[in-house]
Structures are given as C-alpha cells and as structure tokens.
Design a protein around this motif. Structure first.
Motif, PDB file in Angstrom:
ATOM      1  N   CYS A   1      28.642  53.784  48.614  1.00  0.00           N
ATOM      2  CA  CYS A   1      29.447  54.039  47.426  1.00  0.00           C
ATOM      3  C   CYS A   1      28.797  55.121  46.577  1.00  0.00           C
ATOM      4  N   SER A   2      29.581  55.666  45.661  1.00  0.00           N
ATOM      5  CA  SER A   2      29.097  56.653  44.708  1.00  0.00           C
ATOM      6  C   SER A   2      30.048  56.639  43.519  1.00  0.00           C
TER       7      SER A   2
ATOM      8  N   GLY B   1      33.875  59.292  36.451  1.00  0.00           N
ATOM      9  CA  GLY B   1      33.883  57.837  36.441  1.00  0.00           C
ATOM     10  C   GLY B   1      34.679  57.200  37.556  1.00  0.00           C
ATOM     11  N   ASP B   2      35.272  58.002  38.462  1.00  0.00           N
ATOM     12  CA  ASP B   2      35.994  57.430  39.601  1.00  0.00           C
ATOM     13  C   ASP B   2      35.022  56.760  40.560  1.00  0.00           C
ATOM     14  N   LEU B   3      35.488  55.693  41.218  1.00  0.00           N
ATOM     15  CA  LEU B   3      34.672  54.951  42.177  1.00  0.00           C
ATOM     16  C   LEU B   3      34.925  55.500  43.577  1.00  0.00           C
ATOM     17  N   ILE B   4      33.869  55.863  44.275  1.00  0.00           N
ATOM     18  CA  ILE B   4      33.977  56.413  45.623  1.00  0.00           C
ATOM     19  C   ILE B   4      33.459  55.350  46.592  1.00  0.00           C
ATOM     20  N   ILE B   5      34.329  54.891  47.475  1.00  0.00           N
ATOM     21  CA  ILE B   5      34.022  53.795  48.386  1.00  0.00           C
ATOM     22  C   ILE B   5      33.975  54.326  49.811  1.00  0.00           C
TER      23      ILE B   5
ATOM     24  N   LYS C   1      28.313  55.240  31.549  1.00  0.00           N
ATOM     25  CA  LYS C   1      28.906  53.963  31.163  1.00  0.00           C
ATOM     26  C   LYS C   1      27.985  52.776  31.428  1.00  0.00           C
ATOM     27  N   GLU C   2      26.825  53.036  32.036  1.00  0.00           N
ATOM     28  CA  GLU C   2      25.851  51.991  32.361  1.00  0.00           C
ATOM     29  C   GLU C   2      26.498  50.889  33.195  1.00  0.00           C
ATOM     30  N   ASN C   3      27.185  51.322  34.244  1.00  0.00           N
ATOM     31  CA  ASN C   3      27.772  50.404  35.207  1.00  0.00           C
ATOM     32  C   ASN C   3      27.053  50.543  36.536  1.00  0.00           C
ATOM     33  N   LEU C   4      26.998  49.442  37.296  1.00  0.00           N
ATOM     34  CA  LEU C   4      26.408  49.468  38.633  1.00  0.00           C
ATOM     35  C   LEU C   4      27.469  49.043  39.631  1.00  0.00           C
ATOM     36  N   LEU C   5      27.753  49.932  40.597  1.00  0.00           N
ATOM     37  CA  LEU C   5      28.725  49.650  41.649  1.00  0.00           C
ATOM     38  C   LEU C   5      27.969  49.124  42.865  1.00  0.00           C
ATOM     39  N   VAL C   6      28.340  47.933  43.327  1.00  0.00           N
ATOM     40  CA  VAL C   6      27.672  47.292  44.469  1.00  0.00           C
ATOM     41  C   VAL C   6      28.624  47.306  45.656  1.00  0.00           C
ATOM     42  N   ALA C   7      28.205  47.962  46.740  1.00  0.00           N
ATOM     43  CA  ALA C   7      29.040  48.064  47.942  1.00  0.00           C
ATOM     44  C   ALA C   7      28.801  46.847  48.835  1.00  0.00           C
ATOM     45  N   ASN C   8      29.331  45.678  48.408  1.00  0.00           N
ATOM     46  CA  ASN C   8      29.322  44.514  49.289  1.00  0.00           C
ATOM     47  C   ASN C   8      30.211  44.810  50.499  1.00  0.00           C
ATOM     48  N   PHE C   9      29.804  44.330  51.659  1.00  0.00           N
ATOM     49  CA  PHE C   9      30.541  44.683  52.877  1.00  0.00           C
ATOM     50  C   PHE C   9      31.999  44.228  52.808  1.00  0.00           C
ATOM     51  N   TYR C  10      32.228  43.032  52.243  1.00  0.00           N
ATOM     52  CA  TYR C  10      33.594  42.511  52.234  1.00  0.00           C
ATOM     53  C   TYR C  10      34.324  42.763  50.910  1.00  0.00           C
ATOM     54  N   LYS C  11      33.632  42.684  49.799  1.00  0.00           N
ATOM     55  CA  LYS C  11      34.298  42.938  48.524  1.00  0.00           C
ATOM     56  C   LYS C  11      33.342  43.642  47.575  1.00  0.00           C
TER      57      LYS C  11
ATOM     58  N   LEU D   1      32.088  45.918  40.660  1.00  0.00           N
ATOM     59  CA  LEU D   1      31.569  46.762  39.574  1.00  0.00           C
ATOM     60  C   LEU D   1      31.004  45.856  38.488  1.00  0.00           C
ATOM     61  N   TYR D   2      29.746  46.129  38.084  1.00  0.00           N
ATOM     62  CA  TYR D   2      29.076  45.335  37.061  1.00  0.00           C
ATOM     63  C   TYR D   2      28.694  46.232  35.887  1.00  0.00           C
ATOM     64  N   SER D   3      28.706  45.666  34.698  1.00  0.00           N
ATOM     65  CA  SER D   3      28.177  46.363  33.525  1.00  0.00           C
ATOM     66  C   SER D   3      26.764  45.850  33.280  1.00  0.00           C
ATOM     67  N   LEU D   4      25.888  46.744  32.827  1.00  0.00           N
ATOM     68  CA  LEU D   4      24.494  46.386  32.558  1.00  0.00           C
ATOM     69  C   LEU D   4      24.266  46.334  31.056  1.00  0.00           C
ATOM     70  N   SER D   5      23.492  45.370  30.631  1.00  0.00           N
ATOM     71  CA  SER D   5      23.152  45.270  29.207  1.00  0.00           C
ATOM     72  C   SER D   5      21.820  44.569  29.074  1.00  0.00           C
TER      73      SER D   5
END
Length: 560
Positions: free
Chosen positions: A329-330, A335-339, A543-553, A556-560
């Motif tokens: 992912c990227s 801010g678009d999510l690239i999967i 935006k301090e978000n972390l995108l996690v490329a789980n294999f099945y799903k 997107l998480y926000s960090l604080s």
C-alpha cells in the motif's frame, strides 16, 4: 550569569554571609556552597533537584544561563506552558493572561524531552549545514577569483600582442583598455572580498552557536534547553536567510571578464577609437546551497509541544476496506489510498473514505508492493519477474518497465530513486532517470517479503526470516538493528514525523512501534484488535493516518 568569574552561595547570601558557590541548582536558580548542598540534598523539597558543578554552569552561554525558573511579574515558579501564546506561565499568569486559552500544558511534560528532542538535534545539524555551506561558498568564490585572474592574464596577453603590431598612436587607447580591464577585476575582487568578509563573520557566529548547542546539551537544565532552543532557532533562521539571500540576489553568480578585440584594427588605425571593450558577465552559480529548511519545516510544528513517544501512541480504527489479497500500500500526496494486491485489480486508487476511483486490472504478473511517486505515477514491484512497473494511474496504463537484477519485494521512493528489497542481495537503488541500479545496503541474508522505507536521512528495512529491523544512513551504513521478541517475521515498515518506526509483525499478527533509536518496542495492536495477516504499511504525514495492508481486509487507522 554563567560568564561571571565568581558565583556566590545564595543560601549564605540570604543570611548576610558571603561564600563562593561550588554547585548550581537550576530549579532553585542559585548557587550552593558545599555545606549548603548537604542541607539542600537532605531537604525533601529539594533533594531531587538536578544540581550541577558551578564550573559546568559557567559553561552555559549567558543568554541561556539568564533564563529564570520564576515569573518576573508574579515571582512564582513557572508550572505551565501555553501553546497559543508560546509562553511559559506561573499559576497567576494563567488567571491573569491565559484564562481563555485552550490546551494549557504541564511544563514538566513539555520540557522533559527538550535536550533529547529531534528539534534540538535538527538545529545542531542545521548549524553544521550552515558551516558546510559557508565553506563551499568560500571555496567557490576563491576559485572564481583564480579564474578571473587567469582570464585577466589571458586577455592581457592578447592586448599586448596587438600592441606590438600597431604604432605609438594607439598607446593611449591601449592604456585606457588595460585600465578598464584592471578596474573590472578590481570591481569583481572587491565584491567577492566583501562577500568573503561577511562569510567569515558568519562563520564565527555559527561556530559560537555550535559551541552553545553543545553546552546546552551538556549543562543546561531542561527549561533552559527548551527556551534556549527557541533563541537558537531564530539565529539559525537568520543565517540560513543570509545564505539563501546570496543565491537570490545574484551574489553567487559565476563572474567572467570578457574582452573583444576589434578584428579590423590593423586596417582602421585612423578611425578606431578603442582597442577593445572590457565587460563583466555572470552566469548560473556552480555552487548550490544545501539547506536544512525541509528538516526545519518537518520539525517546526513540533517545536512547542514535545513529540509523541512510543508510550503515548494509540491507534484508532477509522475504516476497513472490503478488499482481499492485499500485500502492499501507499498514500498519495492528495491523501488517496493506493492498494496493491492479487485480487481483481493489481492496483486500486481509493479516496480516504474508501470510495473506488480507478484501478489497473489483474494480470498474470503478481505485484508485491508499491510506492507513490507523484499524483499521477505509482511504482510497483512484480513477483518472480525481475522487474518493476511504472504505472500512470491517470490513464490506467503501464508507462514503462524497469528491469532489476533480482527478485524485488518491498519498495519505496526517495529523491528520484526507487529503493527495493532484493532477496539474497540487500537494498537496491534504481535511478529513475536512466534506470541504472546499484547496491545501497549489502545484505545477503535478506529474505522474501522484506520491506523498506525512508525518512529524512535514514533507511529502514525489515528482514522477514531473521526477525530484524535495521536502520541505515543514506550511504548504507548500519546505525542500529532491533530483534525484539515482539517482532516476528516482520514485513511492512513505515515511519512517522517523530521518527517512530511502525512494523507489520506478521508472525504474531500485530502492529509494533519502535523508538527512533531502535532500543524500545511496544505492541500497538494485535490479533484481538482485528489485525489479520499484515503485509505493507503506509504513513500519511499530513493527516497522521496509518494504512495497514492486511491480506484480507486492509484498514486505515488514525494515530494520536
């Protein structure tokens, strides 16, 4: 003041006695003799104060040593910090001047990382950068002076050769032209020498700042380091602005003397009124200022509030994406999510809310990871094919293919170069302009499904089979390596703006964060939190978000 030759004991002075201080208490803001230090250390109220030898206190710059722990208006100790006004406050200040301010912070928490903060280290590096830039500019100007001298000599010889062929009638014109030539050199020399003098003056000031930073790190209290950093920041900005002004006002443009000799002078002795024309020309500089402004910009938002440590970080689920077969992912600059994955699309572009925008259909070639180059371009590593694809996401086509020496997995982009994990070889670097590749980090143990990321002047990569996370310089030199029990079969890796390192630990189905020095690890999310089979990670700095490329799903998480 730290510069005073003698510091008296404040406790003795309050009793109308005079004793030289052997120690200094920054929190009490006074000196202590050896006898008074015993009582100071025995008192419950002061026994935990960070007392330092008075000789160390004297090493502090006066501007730092003069920073007081107490409010000059209310004579109360500073206990809070107002981010809105960027000022320290005593309890009475809050009631009188900050009653309506939001987000008042505990001063103890704000200053606890002042001496070890990324910001202070950045200032130290900025000072070194300024010194380096001054050295490069001095070298360039001296080289230009030498070229000017050689050019002057060259044209001088040409003029003399012409002189020998003409009669005495042209002697006056010859002398006038030579005067112009020397005047041109003198003018250029005067300008350059004036600039060199300014640079020498700046060098002295920058060296003084560097010494001050070292003294702050070694001897200043946390408050002094925190507030002193703000003073140093202002001075650094002045010097960086000065160096940039040299570029903007043309002071660094390359200067040449030009002399054009009249070609028909031998046929027109009676009518020629000049032997030639001396002119000064300038062209683009051959020296470029390497500024620390990007680092400053990245850290400027952190200068008033200490960065989050790994113990402060929490991850909050924003949304899960109903996609499967995801390995990379990227996140684009918009801010678009690239999967990246093996599903119906090998590459998908989604909005932050998960809405599908576009995609590249699945093919026989399976992608491993991807990285965003710009708003229109994404690079993808392809499994078992010794190649990477550069994809135009606007047109949904593969623009070009880059051949690689080996089989690549994790991929990232940095300064017009692609870095990828090559199984059994290490981290490879590909120049996108000419497709030339080289080994940046040699690691013959690097296994399949290892990933790489860059941030500032560091490279971070995982080794899936060795269960390690490694940090290197941009030159490929190892800085640290972590093999914590929390990290098993690590894959994806990403770094936040505080240099905390996030790891997709597939072996125990968790997300782990490492401290910037690689010494501490903390589990943020586990299988109970819905972390399935994590592969790639991507951090959105804005935006301090972390995108996690789980294999099945993927999620997107926000960090604080």
């Amino acid at each position: 003041m730290a510069s005073s030759s003698t510091v008296i004991c404040g406790v003795c002075d309050s009793q109308h006695m005079t004793s030289n201080a052997d120690f200094w208490c920054p929190e009490c803001d006074e000196g202590l003799c050896s006898e008074c230090l015993k009582h100071h250390n025995a008192s419950k109220a002061t026994r935990n104060h960070g007392v330092i030898p008075v000789d160390n206190y004297k090493q502090l710059p006066p501007s730092i040593a003069d920073i007081s722990q107490y409010c000059a208006q209310h004579d109360r100790k500073f206990q809070n910090y107002c981010p809105q006004h960027e000022s320290v406050c005593c309890p009475l200040c809050i009631h009188s001047n900050h009653a309506n301010c939001v987000g008042i912070l505990s001063l103890e928490k704000v200053i606890q990382t002042a001496k070890t903060s990324v910001l202070l280290e950045s200032f130290d590096q900025n000072v070194k950068n300024i010194n380096m830039n001054i050295e490069r500019v001095v070298k360039d100007r001296k080289q230009n002076l030498l070229e000017i001298h050689n050019q002057k000599q060259k044209f001088h010889d040409e003029i003399k050769q012409v002189q020998y062929k003409i009669n005495e009638h042209l002697d006056t014109l010859e002398q006038r032209l030579l005067q112009d030539l020397y005047a041109a050199e003198k003018k250029v020399k005067s300008q350059v020498e004036e600039l060199l003098a300014k640079l020498a003056e700046n060098t002295e000031k920058v060296n003084s700042m560097e010494n001050n930073i070292s003294a702050i790190k070694e001897y200043a209290s946390d408050l002094q380091a925190f507030l002193g950093s703000k003073m140093i920041e202002t001075e650094i900005q002045k010097h960086e602005t000065f160096l940039q002004s040299l570029f903007d006002d043309g002071s660094l443009r390359k200067i040449d003397i030009n002399c054009k000799i009249e070609e028909k002078i031998t046929d027109l002795l009676a009518t020629v009124t000049s032997l030639g024309i001396i002119s000064i020309e300038s062209s683009s500089p051959l020296v470029f200022i390497k500024s620390g402004k990007e680092i400053q910009a990245q850290t400027s938002s952190l200068q008033h509030v200490p960065p989050l440590t790994i113990n402060d970080i929490t991850m909050t689920l924003q949304r899960k994406l109903d996609i499967s077969g995801i390995t990379g992912c990227s996140i684009s600059p918009t801010g678009d999510l690239i999967i990246i994955g093996h599903g119906n699309h090998r590459l998908q572009i989604l909005t932050e809310d998960g809405t599908f925008k576009s995609g590249i259909p699945r093919s026989t070639q399976l992608p491993a990871d991807g990285t965003c180059i710009d708003n229109k371009t994404v690079a993808v590593s392809v499994l078992c094919s010794n190649q990477m694809q550069i994809i135009n996401v606007s047109a949904n086509i593969v623009d070009r293919t880059i051949k690689t020496a080996g089989n690549g997995y994790g991929l990232c982009h940095s300064d017009d170069h692609l870095l990828y994990c090559d199984t059994g070889r290490g981290i490879q670097k590909v120049n996108m302009s000419d497709n030339c590749s080289s080994t940046l980090v040699k690691d013959n143990t690097l296994s399949a499904w290892s990933y790489v990321a860059t941030y500032k002047d560091r490279i971070f990569y995982t080794n899936n089979s060795k269960h390690t996370v490694t940090c290197c310089s941009l030159a490929g030199e190892k800085i640290w390596e972590n093999k914590d029990q929390l990290i098993r079969s690590p894959r994806g890796i990403s770094v936040d703006k505080n240099s905390n390192v996030y790891i997709a630990s597939s072996g125990n189905r968790s997300i782990v964060v490492l401290s910037p020095d690689g010494k501490q690890a903390r589990k943020l999310l586990g299988e109970d939190d819905g972390i399935g089979d994590p592969f790639g990670l991507a951090f959105d700095v804005k935006k301090e978000n972390l995108l996690v490329a789980n294999f099945y799903k993927p999620a997107l998480y926000s960090l604080s």
